[in-house]
Design an enzyme around this catalytic site. Structure first.
Site, short mmCIF file in Angstrom:
data_model
loop_
_atom_site.label_atom_id
_atom_site.label_comp_id
_atom_site.label_asym_id
_atom_site.label_seq_id
_atom_site.Cartn_x
_atom_site.Cartn_y
_atom_site.Cartn_z
N GLU A 306 -13.50 96.58 4.28
CA GLU A 306 -14.47 96.13 5.28
C GLU A 306 -15.81 96.60 4.77
O GLU A 306 -16.13 97.78 4.79
CB GLU A 306 -14.13 96.72 6.65
CG GLU A 306 -14.93 96.12 7.78
CD GLU A 306 -16.13 96.97 8.11
OE1 GLU A 306 -17.25 96.54 7.74
OE2 GLU A 306 -15.98 98.02 8.72
N CYS A 340 -21.84 98.16 10.92
CA CYS A 340 -21.70 97.05 9.98
C CYS A 340 -21.77 95.70 10.67
O CYS A 340 -21.99 94.68 10.00
CB CYS A 340 -20.39 97.17 9.21
SG CYS A 340 -18.95 97.33 10.27
#
EC number: 1.2.1.24
Length: 535
Positions: A306, A340
């Site tokens: 990720e 993020c």
């Protein structure tokens, strides 16, 4: 009644159980008692009064390998990002410690994979219960080492614990298949089996949740793990190790090797290239992810990543302005913009642009309060370090030099070197750094657009695609845009989209695989086809 598992062939430690719901009994001379004295840093316990009375057992400074708390040859300081004060000295693990942790995980895997799904489920549930019981202390540790406002830290601990709860349930739902073949004397079976030892490398912005999201799935599948936490926030990972031990997670199943920024590269390489490691799971920058992919390629390891994002937040003319502003506030300023999936660029259609910018600026001034994370009312804590502040400052200066206008904020905050004012820019164009470089800070740049096609083109121009958001009241437009955005997750009229039940991950250079949800456990399982003949 106690039951023992003893597998001499794999050289594993003796594991003692009671069924159901008994804690593991380590062999004599093994595990340091979870309830015994803990060498926690006095500075951390006394910090700003915010950690007064914190359980000493949760303030660990050594590595946790094979069920034992072990020092390293050296230590490194962990600092409070709000004040710069040292919180404590933590074991600075190197390659030797990393390899020992992998070996411990590998030996434990021989036994852990044979533990029933029901028992793994029970142990994960105990770990979850302990997190809930200790949620206040765990939240204060997060605030101390990351600067995150305490209210958000509490939210992270619940989010983190929910992953353990979720995967404790998923552990009992790992099903295979039966395939009927053309041959009448054969049956085909598909088994799902744990992949092996997983190297787990986690970031500082969610120092607890990013661990449980990975480790919960791995342990539920029957894998063992070696966790390398971010050098800025190792205390959360070590506190989780203490609770895992208290929950009865067997020795070697969950290992933690903290290290300094100086050692991070070699430790990461050591665990990712070790032949005993079968799986790598990483959350962090795209740049680092590419390096780890290179390490994985040499031995063809399974990888989940990720990575970075550049989340667009699109506001169409049909949007409800108040709802869009509320979504923008939630999406942009959670954890001071250090997530993020934070909105990185705001694309606002011309007809609603001025009203949105005005309302957004007013909401920022009214609702955002910069301060120490332990202070009541703080919504914006410090950035993790001065390098992060310099990046935001560079993007603001670049944008202003190219014609952007500062609506509010725009400079460092007077509270200290790691604080930056929540900033809103308008008249932003696509040649500015803030539109094609992930900010990871409290900066909201607004780009004006005219057509839906233009907005989609701008949003999809990025080489990353983690999350995207848009606000619209047009049903047909909602379906078109949701399908056309090149991202792994889309928020439609919603600024907060993460949930343990839903798959988390991106496309393009934002990563590989999915975490959370019913799909998350598959990242730690392999399929085995069995042909049963002669029937």
């Amino acid at each position: 009644m106690a039951t023992c598992i003893w597998l001499r062939s794999c050289g594993a430690r003796r594991l003692g159980w009671t069924f159901p719901g008994c804690r593991l009994r380590p062999r004599a001379g093994g595990l340091v008692p979870a309830s015994g004295p803990a060498p926690g840093p006095a500075q951390l316990r006394c910090y700003a009064g915010g950690l007064a009375g914190l359980s000493a057992a949760l303030l660990r400074t050594d590595s946790f390998v094979g069920g034992r708390w072990l020092p390293a040859a050296a230590t490194f300081p962990v600092q409070d990002p709000a004040s710069g004060a040292a919180l404590g000295m933590v074991a600075d693990c190197g390659v030797r410690e990393a390899r020992a942790a992998v070996r411990a995980a590998y030996e434990a895997f021989c036994c852990w994979r044979e533990v029933s799904a029901k028992e793994r489920s029970s142990l994960l549930r105990k770990w979850y219960n302990l997190m809930i019981q200790n949620k206040d202390d765990l939240a204060r540790i997060i605030t101390a080492e990351s600067g995150k406002p305490l209210k958000e830290a509490h939210g992270e601990i619940l989010y983190s614990a929910f992953f353990l709860e979720w995967f404790s349930e998923e552990a009992r739902r790992v099903y295979g298949d039966i395939i009927y073949t053309p041959a009448k004397d054969r049956r085909a079976l598909v088994l799902k089996q744990p992949i092996g030892v997983a190297a787990v490398i986690t970031p500082w912005n969610f120092p607890s949740a990013m661990i449980t999201r990975k480790v919960g799935a791995a342990l539920a599948a029957g894998c063992t793990v070696v966790v390398k936490p971010a050098e800025d926030t190792p205390f959360s990972a070590l506190a989780l190790a203490e609770l895992a031990s208290q929950a009865g997670i067997p020795s070697g199943v969950y290992n933690v090797i903290p290290c300094s920024r100086k050692n991070a590269k070699e430790v990461g390489e050591a665990i990712c290239t070790d032949p005993l490691v079968s799986k790598i799971s990483f959350t962090g920058s795209t740049t680092t992810g590419k390096i780890l992919l290179h390490h994985a390629a040499n031995s063809v390891k399974r990888v989940s990543m990720e990575l970075g994002g550049l989340a667009p937040f699109i506001v169409f003319d049909s949007a409800n302005v108040d709802q869009a502003v509320a979504g923008a506030m939630a999406s942009k300023f959670r954890n001071t913009g250090q997530t993020c999936v934070c909105s990185n660029q705001f694309l606002v259609q011309r007809g609603i642009h001025d009203a949105f910018v005005k309302a957004f600026a007013e909401a920022m001034k009214k609702n955002l309060r910069v301060g120490n994370g332990f202070e009541e009312g703080t919504t914006q804590g410090p950035l993790i370090n001065e390098k992060a502040v310099e990046k935001v400052e560079k993007q603001v200066n670049d944008a202003v030099s190219k014609g952007a206008t500062v609506v509010t904020g725009g400079k460092r905050h007077q509270l200290g070197k790691n604080f930056f004012e929540p900033t809103l820019l308008c008249n932003v164009t696509q040649d500015m750094l803030c539109t094609h470089e992930e900010t990871f800070g409290p900066l909201a740049p607004v780009i004006k657009f005219d057509t839906e096609e233009e907005a989609i083109a701008i949003a999809n121009a990025a080489d990353v695609g983690l999350a995207g958001y848009f606000y619209s009241q047009d049903p047909a437009q909602i379906w078109r845009v949701a399908e056309q955005l090149e991202v792994g997750m889309v928020g439609v009229n919603e600024g907060l989209i993460s949930s343990v039940e839903c798959p988390f991950g991106g496309v393009k250079q934002s990563g590989l695989g999915r975490e959370g949800s019913k799909y998350g456990i598959d990242e730690y399982l392999e399929l085995k086809y069995v042909c049963y003949g002669g029937l």
